[in-house]
Motif scaffolding. Structure first.
Motif, PDB file in Angstrom:
ATOM      1  N   THR A 173       6.626   5.390  -6.013  1.00 24.63           N
ATOM      2  CA  THR A 173       5.716   4.945  -7.073  1.00 24.63           C
ATOM      3  C   THR A 173       5.553   6.019  -8.143  1.00 24.63           C
ATOM      4  N   GLN A 227      -1.439   0.739  -3.250  1.00 25.10           N
ATOM      5  CA  GLN A 227      -0.444   1.733  -3.659  1.00 25.10           C
ATOM      6  C   GLN A 227      -0.087   1.572  -5.138  1.00 25.10           C
ATOM      7  N   ILE A 228       0.048   0.318  -5.575  1.00 27.68           N
ATOM      8  CA  ILE A 228       0.375   0.067  -6.981  1.00 27.68           C
ATOM      9  C   ILE A 228      -0.785   0.463  -7.880  1.00 27.68           C
ATOM     10  N   PRO A 235       7.008  10.324  -3.861  1.00 22.86           N
ATOM     11  CA  PRO A 235       6.945   8.899  -3.510  1.00 22.86           C
ATOM     12  C   PRO A 235       7.560   8.051  -4.613  1.00 22.86           C
ATOM     13  N   LEU A 270       7.883  -4.241  -6.799  1.00 24.38           N
ATOM     14  CA  LEU A 270       7.281  -3.336  -5.827  1.00 24.38           C
ATOM     15  C   LEU A 270       6.612  -4.112  -4.692  1.00 24.38           C
ATOM     16  N   ARG A 271       5.935  -5.194  -5.044  1.00 27.15           N
ATOM     17  CA  ARG A 271       5.285  -6.015  -4.009  1.00 27.15           C
ATOM     18  C   ARG A 271       6.333  -6.641  -3.091  1.00 27.15           C
ATOM     19  N   TYR A 318       5.330  -2.815  -1.025  1.00 29.31           N
ATOM     20  CA  TYR A 318       4.250  -1.933  -1.458  1.00 29.31           C
ATOM     21  C   TYR A 318       2.950  -2.728  -1.588  1.00 29.31           C
ATOM     22  N   SER A 319       1.885  -2.135  -1.094  1.00 31.27           N
ATOM     23  CA  SER A 319       0.590  -2.825  -1.124  1.00 31.27           C
ATOM     24  C   SER A 319      -0.018  -2.754  -2.528  1.00 31.27           C
TER      25      SER A 319
END
Length: 791
Positions: free
Chosen positions: A416, A704-705, A414, A695-696, A700-701
């Protein structure tokens, strides 16, 4: 909005600065307190030994050498020389007869004593009152004995009632030790007394040895000539000042104190420097626009560097000054507590102002070193680069080399996780430093908890596993093994086992040690023998007693530098015999030193008896100990009765200050570990605000972060715990070496529960840190962050 943001940043800066000052204060305070106490004790010991003229050389014999003392005095470089008798007896306190007989060492002294002079603490000296006795202060304190009280001494044939004329302190018994196999006898069961020779003669038949004590500036030069004069006597032992039991134990204790005074403060200050480094690095990154403005206005690199370096220096100076003030006060208190416990008759306590200078310089040096690199980074920023909101990332050659080799393996992960791996490799120095700092903190927790566990293990091993008896009865004369149980029949005694103890000298290749040779059988339960685990000094399996050799304790092995299979010469001055034995194994005995031999073989070798003889009974009792001791003390052949619990209490008291010191370090270590972990995690979130916003923006939620941060924090914590445990074990090993000698074997042990609690502690800290991360992520406004990134 801007004012609120600035206020929040200044508030954070204030609390982080306060944390640095507190940690610096703790580190310097610990150093000043412990080292001042150490110096005060060392100076007091040296002054006491000099004032009381502690003997430089002591030679023990089985016969009275007083007629040869003038010959010894005429030897060149001999200052004073005196001969004296030392008798073994039992003492009965007139007002406390329920205590029974207590083992006594009675030393004969003259009116004009020049060596090992006693210091009168209460009452008056013997020369002013005939047929009186002086009592050593530890025994007097334990039994509340005062001048005017009456004591009864018992020899082999007669008794003698004497009045206490005074309470004294002796340089030989600042630390009261019976011998090397019993270095911490309880004052409830062993005492030292001083009388005139004429009074001691009235005791009649008695067991005695004799000492020649000498002061000299050239001990090695005179030793041979003195021994030549005493050649017609049976010499039991030759002891130089540094080898005297009391002197050696006190110096060992001081040595450990000194080493601890260095170790923990250095670790604390190192962590303080680490936090300064993190804080200043972040401050420089946040103030890049200000730095750019100042550089464009003509401020030099030196001015910029000095501006940021001042920050760390000011905090370090404040921490150093407060630490020296607090440490100096606490050092005096620690010294007084320690002095009272030892019973030093003379006190030497100074301010040691040079320690203040050392403490402040030490603190400032750590601060300067930690602040230099961020300050240099600020000074080297070009105005154009500094004015930008963010700097372009310049990947290192190491990063490019490593990513080429692992990129194909991580590209399926992934995004992240890919970002996490790349970020950690890109900033490997920062993450490595953070991991190292946390590992040092964990090692402090691990070391301190391990030392506490080691002390507990030592006590349990000595008094619950090896010495499994409740009472020990010392007989005046050896008795046949079949008869001694009948002679000691008392209600409440469940099991009685006999051993034969003989004081001996063990020598090999020019090295020698005084110890106890014990004869016992294999099937005994009251005293058990376990094999020693090398390096750890822990007990392994129970070991059988060989018939064709001996077992030696780890302390004897360490002193003589021998191993299983080597030959040792065992000499008994009392029986005027010597035997050559093969060492069959090394046994674990935390306190004292001993050699174990088969009881029957020992009787044949030294007693010349075909029937096993014993001179000490080890008892398991279920009745009232006090009543049993009283009955035993009245028996004809009984010299004294010892309660094994008293020995445990004495050892507990001895380790009390050590345990308190380590417990304080344990609490501070947890605080430090928590502080540094929070600092790393908090700054990590703040510094990566742009990354989080990106990322946001890509959808990405927050969860997830946060999972990415959780993995990162867990990875740091796992590596740190592993390294911390390794460092902690090394720390335990280093500290244990300070206390290992031929009288004490310090184990290296940590309870699995302590390891589990250490891990749980850091899991909890990481979980709390994750909440901090969550708070930071939730506060990031994506739109604002992207606007700032576009500038």
């Amino acid at each position: 909005m801007l004012n609120r943001k600035l206020l929040r940043e200044w508030r954070q800066l204030f609390w982080q600065s306060l944390l640095i000052v507190v940690i610096s204060t703790i580190g310097i305070g610990m150093f000043i307190a412990s080292y001042k106490a150490f110096l005060s004790l060392e100076d007091s010991y040296d002054y006491t030994y000099k004032k009381m003229n502690f003997a430089d050389l002591q030679i023990s014999t089985t016969e009275d050498p007083s007629l040869e003392i003038n010959k010894i005095k005429n030897i060149e470089n001999v200052g004073h020389a005196e001969a004296r008798e030392i008798a073994s007896a039992a003492v009965l306190i007139e007002d406390k007869k329920d205590l029974g007989k207590i083992e006594a060492r009675v030393v004969a002294i003259g009116d004009n004593q020049q060596i090992n002079k006693v210091q009168l603490l209460q009452g008056e000296y013997l020369s002013e009152r005939k047929e009186s006795i002086l009592v050593e202060r530890h025994f007097a304190d334990a039994h509340n004995i005062n001048p005017g009280d009456r004591l009864t001494l018992s020899g082999l044939s007669d008794t003698l009632t004497l009045e206490v004329s005074g309470i004294i302190s002796s340089p030989e018994y600042l630390w009261v030790a019976k011998d090397r196999s019993n270095v911490m006898p309880s004052p409830n069961e062993f005492g030292v007394f001083f009388v005139e020779q004429d009074v001691l003669n009235q005791l009649g038949q008695r067991i005695s040895s004799y000492d020649v004590v000498i002061d000299s500036d050239d001990v090695e030069g005179i030793k041979g000539e003195v021994l030549e004069v005493l050649g017609k006597f049976q010499v039991i032992d030759v002891i130089e000042k540094e080898e005297h039991i009391s002197y050696e134990l006190l110096k060992m204790d001081l040595k450990g104190f000194q080493e601890l005074a260095y170790l923990f403060p250095v670790l604390f200050l190192s962590i303080s420097g680490f936090i300064i480094f993190i804080l200043l690095t972040r401050l420089v990154d946040k103030q890049r626009p200000i730095i750019g403005t100042l550089r464009s206005l003509g401020y030099s690199k030196r001015q910029i560097k000095w501006h940021y370096l001042q920050f760390s220096l000011i905090l370090s100076v404040i921490g150093g000054i407060t630490g020296t003030i607090v440490g100096s006060f606490l050092g005096g208190k620690v010294y007084e507590i320690y002095r009272e416990r030892i019973g030093l008759p003379f006190s030497v306590e100074e301010d040691y102002l040079y320690l203040w200078l050392i403490g402040i310089v030490f603190s400032v040096s750590i601060g300067a070193l930690a602040g230099y690199f961020p300050a240099r980074k600020a000074a080297n920023l070009l105005p154009v680069e500094a004015m930008r909101n963010s700097l372009p990332t310049k990947d290192s050659k190491f990063y490019k080399w490593l990513m080429k080799r692992i990129d194909r393996y991580i590209k399926r992960l992934p995004i992240t996780l890919i970002m996490l791996i790349r970020n950690m490799i890109r900033n490997i120095f920062r993450y490595g430093l953070a991991t190292f700092g946390i590992a040092i903190s964990i090692s402090l927790v691990f070391t301190t908890s391990g030392l506490l566990d080691s002390v507990k293990y030592m006590l349990n091993q000595q008094f619950d596993v090896v010495e499994n008896y409740d009472l020990s009865v010392v007989l005046q004369e050896p008795i046949e093994g079949e008869k001694f149980k009948e002679s000691l029949l008392v209600d409440g005694v469940e099991n009685t086992e006999g051993v034969l103890d003989i004081p001996v000298t063990v020598s090999v290749e020019g090295k020698a040690i005084q110890t106890m040779l014990r004869g016992m059988e294999n099937d005994q339960d009251q005293y058990r023998v376990f094999e020693n685990i090398k390096w750890l000094n822990l007990s392994s399996d129970e070991i059988d007693i060989p018939k064709d050799g001996v077992l030696i304790s780890k302390s004897v092995q360490s002193k003589l530098g021998i191993k299983a299979g080597d030959k040792i010469l065992v000499t008994s001055a009392l029986h005027k015999k010597e035997r050559l034995y093969t060492v069959k194994g090394i046994i674990n005995l935390p306190v004292g030193s001993i050699i174990i031999q088969n009881l029957s073989e020992l009787n044949k070798d030294f007693m010349g008896s075909s029937e096993p003889m014993v001179n000490k009974a080890l008892m398991e009792v279920s009745g009232n100990k006090k009543e049993i001791k009283e009955q035993m003390s009245e028996m004809e052949n009984v010299m004294t009765v010892h309660d094994n619990r008293e020995m445990r209490t004495q050892l507990n008291d001895f380790m009390g200050l050590f345990n308190i010191f380590i417990l304080v370090m344990f609490i501070f270590a947890i605080i430090l570990a928590t502080s540094i972990l929070f600092s790393v995690i908090f700054i990590n979130v703040v510094e990566r605000k742009n990354e989080i916003a990106t990322l946001r923006a890509f959808g990405y939620s927050k969860n997830q972060i946060l999972r990415m941060f959780a993995i990162e924090h867990s990875l740091i914590a796992i590596i740190s715990v592993i390294l911390g445990i390794i460092f902690g074990i090394e720390g335990m090993l280093s500290i244990s070496l300070f206390y290992n000698n031929d009288m004490l074997t310090f184990p290296l042990y940590i309870n699995p529960i302590s390891i589990l609690l250490t891990i749980i502690l850091f899991v909890v800290v990481v979980m709390i840190a994750q909440l901090v991360s969550q708070h930071g992520v939730n506060k990031i406004n994506v739109a604002d962050a992207i606007k700032v990134m576009d500038r």
